[in-house]
Design an enzyme around this catalytic site. Structure first.
Site, PDB file in Angstrom:
ATOM      1  N   HIS A   1      67.266  64.487  59.448  1.00 53.34           N
ATOM      2  CA  HIS A   1      66.124  65.393  59.567  1.00 53.34           C
ATOM      3  C   HIS A   1      65.005  64.691  60.327  1.00 53.34           C
ATOM      4  CE1 HIS A   1      63.144  68.431  58.532  1.00 53.34           C
ATOM      5  NE2 HIS A   1      62.311  67.435  58.306  1.00 53.34           N
TER       6      HIS A   1
ATOM      7  N   SER B   1      59.118  69.807  49.964  1.00 54.32           N
ATOM      8  CA  SER B   1      59.448  70.898  50.883  1.00 54.32           C
ATOM      9  C   SER B   1      60.613  70.515  51.804  1.00 54.32           C
ATOM     10  CB  SER B   1      58.191  71.238  51.702  1.00 54.32           C
ATOM     11  OG  SER B   1      58.499  72.082  52.760  1.00 54.32           O
TER      12      SER B   1
ATOM     13  N   ARG C   1      50.605  77.319  51.146  1.00 56.60           N
ATOM     14  CA  ARG C   1      50.004  76.039  51.555  1.00 56.60           C
ATOM     15  C   ARG C   1      49.329  76.165  52.915  1.00 56.60           C
ATOM     16  NH1 ARG C   1      54.695  72.171  51.741  1.00 56.60           N
ATOM     17  NH2 ARG C   1      53.138  70.699  52.442  1.00 56.60           N
TER      18      ARG C   1
ATOM     19  N   LYS D   1      65.162  71.441  50.941  1.00 55.53           N
ATOM     20  CA  LYS D   1      66.025  72.158  51.885  1.00 55.53           C
ATOM     21  C   LYS D   1      67.209  71.277  52.300  1.00 55.53           C
ATOM     22  CE  LYS D   1      62.190  73.015  54.121  1.00 55.53           C
ATOM     23  NZ  LYS D   1      61.074  73.364  54.955  1.00 55.53           N
TER      24      LYS D   1
ATOM     25  N   ASP E   1      60.472  77.272  48.432  1.00 57.29           N
ATOM     26  CA  ASP E   1      59.767  76.574  49.513  1.00 57.29           C
ATOM     27  C   ASP E   1      59.165  77.578  50.490  1.00 57.29           C
ATOM     28  OD1 ASP E   1      59.030  74.215  51.125  1.00 57.29           O
ATOM     29  OD2 ASP E   1      60.328  75.195  52.581  1.00 57.29           O
TER      30      ASP E   1
HETATM   31  N1  URA Z   1      57.961  70.529  57.176  1.00 56.24           N
HETATM   32  C1  URA Z   1      58.389  71.163  56.074  1.00 56.24           C
HETATM   33  O1  URA Z   1      59.495  71.692  56.018  1.00 56.24           O
HETATM   34  N2  URA Z   1      57.557  71.213  55.009  1.00 56.24           N
HETATM   35  C2  URA Z   1      56.322  70.656  55.003  1.00 56.24           C
HETATM   36  O2  URA Z   1      55.630  70.713  54.008  1.00 56.24           O
HETATM   37  C3  URA Z   1      55.902  70.001  56.171  1.00 56.24           C
HETATM   38  C4  URA Z   1      56.747  69.944  57.242  1.00 56.24           C
END
Ligand code: URA
Length: 441
Positions: free
Chosen positions: A86, A187, A172, A191, A165
């Site tokens: 990632h 977050s 957020r 995932k 999320d």
């Molecule tokens: N990318 C994400 O998936 N979540 C965040 O909180 C910040 C960047």
């Protein structure tokens, strides 16, 4: 109503800076996901977390609760280990298109769920979908089939993955609660954990064109992601990598795919500009392979270099594109379509001292290569191609970059003026450093 009273106790506790219990976190996230805890209480908790922080254990609990808010996959039936990478997002960051097939060519299955771009950094899914026919929107069963048969699939997260999320990120975004290491960790990680890969490698970008602007912030996030992934029973590592100048020479969508294919083909054109990106790609793929297969990093790095050189990584990429319905012949034809182009030239001689990644990204966005808001349409052929890199010697009038888009030639000149401001020309050759700033295991 009972849930809201309990939620208030949790809010009081976090406001006072006390650690929340695992069950409190789990119930709060479950209540929020199912609509029993309203947005205003979730927003208040997000703000309290921003101000008071979370321990490693609380962050792991929050991540786990978010992962369990939807579907999550397991690959226990595969005969090979699984891994994914990632990136926190960088300008011109097309490295996933190289790294994921490369790791797959080394015998690691790569289930990779990725996002669409929003704001300054492009999404891998948008890049892949410039290949005519390529569909990133696979049902979970089809995603499974491609990973099993090909060894790598790059698709978008369906709504079944981590619904908490999705809901929380929307809050957020409008409540000033994005900038919090525990919230960002939960977050991103929820995932990635939901994908089910046994090994996770993170590329945390640091600098002008990145989400994390300073080395301290980037390192804190990298440590938190690695600790969280390990707490969830996965093997994990991270690189903190420099993101002051764009990665490679293309910034856009179709042009980035073409550049990634050149990297996979080991073609020499523009090799100087690409070599730094290639170093990062090989290092990240080698970390995936080394952790997933339990072999040394040097051995994994050698194998990655071999699989690039002998065309195996390119073959994996081609097979993945085909399995997703993509047609690389039609992609080549798309790239030959006439577009409106404009070149910018150096106003004076000297060295390229810096190329401001954020300014280049803003130009690409203005050209139509990105989205200002979710749902905006992308021009697949829009973007910027750099013809020089940091450290190059240049003379007055030399071409620095070209801008390109499918329509509206009138807007090009103002975009060009903006792009020119991204180049700093110096009289001394700047020091060029490796993009890799730190490795965290
Ligand atoms: N990318 C994400 O998936 N979540 C965040 O909180 C910040 C960047």
């Amino acid at each position: 109503m009972a849930e809201q009273m309990v939620a208030k106790i949790v809010l009081d506790k976090k406001r006072e800076g006390r650690a929340l219990g695992s069950a409190e976190i789990r119930d709060f996230i479950s209540g929020f996901t199912h609509g029993e805890i309203p947005d205003y209480q979730m927003s208040a908790l997000a703000m309290a977390i921003c101000c008071k922080g979370m321990t490693e254990r609380e962050t792991a609990d929050l991540t786990d609760a978010m992962m369990r808010s939807g579907a999550y996959l397991s690959w226990d039936d595969l005969p090979v280990p699984t891994a994914d990478k990632h990136s926190t997002g960088g300008v011109g960051d097309k490295l996933s298109l190289v790294i994921q097939p490369l790791a797959a060519a080394c015998g690691v299955a790569v289930p990779s769920l990725t996002g669409r771009g929003l704001g300054l950094t492009g999404g891998t899914a948008d890049k892949l979908e410039t290949i005519p026919g390529y569909s990133c929107s696979l049902a979970i069963d089809d995603f499974r089939r491609v990973v099993t048969n090909v060894g790598v699939s790059m698709a978008v997260q369906t709504d079944e993955i981590c619904p908490a999320d999705k809901k929380l990120y929307a809050l957020r975004d409008v409540t000033g609660t994005v900038a919090s290491i525990p919230l960002i960790t939960a977050s991103i990680l929820s995932k990635k954990l939901a994908e089910g890969a046994g090994t996770l490698v993170f590329d945390v970008k640091c600098g002008k064109g990145a989400f994390m602007k300073t080395p301290d912030e980037a390192k804190a996030l990298a440590n938190s992601l690695v600790a969280g992934a390990k707490a969830a029973g996965r093997r994990a590592a991270a690189l903190v990598t420099r993101m002051d100048a764009p990665l490679g020479r293309c910034i856009g969508n179709a042009n980035e795919v073409a550049e990634a294919i050149e990297m996979l083909e080991c073609r020499s054109e523009g090799a100087e500009l690409r070599s730094a990106s290639l170093e990062v790609s090989v290092e990240l793929a080698a970390l995936m392979v080394s952790l997933a297969r339990g072999i040394g990093l040097d051995e994994a790095r050698n194998e990655c270099n071999e699989k690039l050189a002998d065309g195996s990584a390119l073959a994996k990429f081609r097979a993945m594109v085909e399995a997703h319905g993509g047609d690389l012949g039609r992609f080549a034809a798309l790239r030959r379509k006439p577009t409106f182009k404009f070149a910018i030239q150096a106003m004076r001689s000297g060295y390229i001292g810096a190329i401001d990644a954020e300014k280049v990204a803003r130009t690409a966005l203005l050209l139509g290569a990105g989205r200002e808001k979710a749902g905006d349409r992308i021009d697949p052929l829009a973007g910027v191609t750099l013809t020089v890199g940091v450290g190059d010697r240049i003379t007055t009038g030399q071409q620095l970059a070209t801008l390109e888009r499918s329509a509206d030639p009138d807007g090009l000149e103002s975009c060009a003026a903006q792009l020119l401001a991204a180049f700093a020309i110096t009289s001394e050759r700047p020091d060029t450093e490796s993009l890799i700033m730190e490795r965290i295991n």
